[in-house]
Design an enzyme around this catalytic site. Sequence first.
Site, PDB file in Angstrom:
ATOM      1  N   THR A   1       0.896  -1.257   0.034  1.00 14.51           N
ATOM      2  CA  THR A   1       0.202  -0.048   0.211  1.00 14.51           C
ATOM      3  C   THR A   1       0.937   1.324   0.060  1.00 14.51           C
ATOM      4  OG1 THR A   1      -1.707  -1.184   1.309  1.00 14.51           O
ATOM      5  CG2 THR A   1      -1.758   1.268   1.273  1.00 14.51           C
TER       6      THR A   1
ATOM      7  N   ARG B   1     -14.304  -7.582  -2.820  1.00 18.92           N
ATOM      8  CA  ARG B   1     -14.093  -6.808  -1.631  1.00 18.92           C
ATOM      9  C   ARG B   1     -13.671  -5.282  -2.021  1.00 18.92           C
ATOM     10  NH1 ARG B   1      -9.747  -4.603   1.438  1.00 18.92           N
ATOM     11  NH2 ARG B   1     -10.275  -4.378   3.582  1.00 18.92           N
TER      12      ARG B   1
ATOM     13  N   THR C   1      -3.537   3.494   6.136  1.00 16.65           N
ATOM     14  CA  THR C   1      -3.087   2.073   5.756  1.00 16.65           C
ATOM     15  C   THR C   1      -3.380   1.154   6.982  1.00 16.65           C
ATOM     16  OG1 THR C   1      -1.394   0.591   5.015  1.00 16.65           O
ATOM     17  CG2 THR C   1      -0.768   2.209   6.523  1.00 16.65           C
ATOM     18  N   GLY C   2      -3.993   0.018   6.715  1.00 13.13           N
ATOM     19  CA  GLY C   2      -4.012  -0.964   7.733  1.00 13.13           C
ATOM     20  C   GLY C   2      -5.486  -1.686   7.504  1.00 13.13           C
TER      21      GLY C   2
ATOM     22  N   GLY D   1      -8.694  -2.344   6.370  1.00  8.71           N
ATOM     23  CA  GLY D   1      -9.589  -1.372   5.916  1.00  8.71           C
ATOM     24  C   GLY D   1     -11.045  -1.437   6.643  1.00  8.71           C
TER      25      GLY D   1
HETATM   26  N1  ASP Z   1      -6.239  -0.433   3.784  1.00  8.42           N
HETATM   27  C1  ASP Z   1      -6.086  -1.602   2.942  1.00  8.42           C
HETATM   28  C2  ASP Z   1      -7.422  -2.204   2.662  1.00  8.42           C
HETATM   29  O1  ASP Z   1      -8.036  -2.649   3.875  1.00  8.42           O
HETATM   30  C3  ASP Z   1      -4.814  -2.430   3.094  1.00  8.42           C
HETATM   31  C4  ASP Z   1      -3.587  -1.701   3.380  1.00  8.42           C
HETATM   32  O2  ASP Z   1      -3.574  -0.713   3.972  1.00  8.42           O
HETATM   33  O3  ASP Z   1      -2.760  -2.645   3.508  1.00  8.42           O
HETATM   34  O4  ASP Z   1      -7.675  -2.807   1.723  1.00  8.42           O
END
Ligand code: ASP
Length: 227
Positions: free
Chosen positions: A96, A124, A146-147, A149
């Site tokens: 990401t 999704r 990021t994280g 989601g």
């Molecule tokens: N936030 C992103 C998602 O949930 C994933 C990520 O940030 O690594 O799709």
Amino acid sequence: MDGATRRAGAVAGVRTVQNPIQAARLVMEATEHVLLAYPGADELAREHGLPLQPPAYFFTQQRFDQLQEAIAAGRVQLDHAAATAPVPDPNWKKGTVGAVARDVRGHLAAATSTGGMTNKRYSRIGDAPLIGAGTWADEQCAVSCTGHGEFFIRAVVGHDIACLMAYKGLSLAEACRVVVHDKLAPVGGEGGLIAVDAAGQLVLPFNSEGMYRASRNAAGEEVVEIY
Ligand code: ASP
């Protein structure tokens, strides 16, 4: 998202677009919509001549191995959470990517690009293309997340930070701390964000073990950190 004008564009579920942020910008500038998904988003990019690629372009052995591992474990996981993830290597780190920026006039902008979570269910959509959740910019702050989601969507993270600043008078740092550590962390919302305010104050909080992050200011001072 362009904070000064509140214009925004996003794409989700694209399969051929080489640079999704370019397609998101196209939605913002060439259509009257904010979010396009699946074949219609790829189609818009094709119509406007953006670079497209076949599936093989997007294949990496590392991500394939991570997917097999997540399937075997029956887990949906973050791209850096897999046991197969090697020690940080700039050639490997293709996960990401978010960016926030403040220009010389104090105008703000944010963008987020992600492949999403590993072993997510087909179709999704995560927080990154949802304006107000994973990506937000207005006159006072620009935020890119990021994280995990689903937690960021339910917490409407980007807009919540803007609201805490506007309605409660919190600084960007205080608003980010409340959202990342007081709201997300207790419910298992692992992750972090990068944010900048109109004065150029940068905040890069996370409740995960680490978060690859970097910044550069007008004086050319650069910071690169992981943990
Ligand atoms: N936030 C992103 C998602 O949930 C994933 C990520 O940030 O690594 O799709």
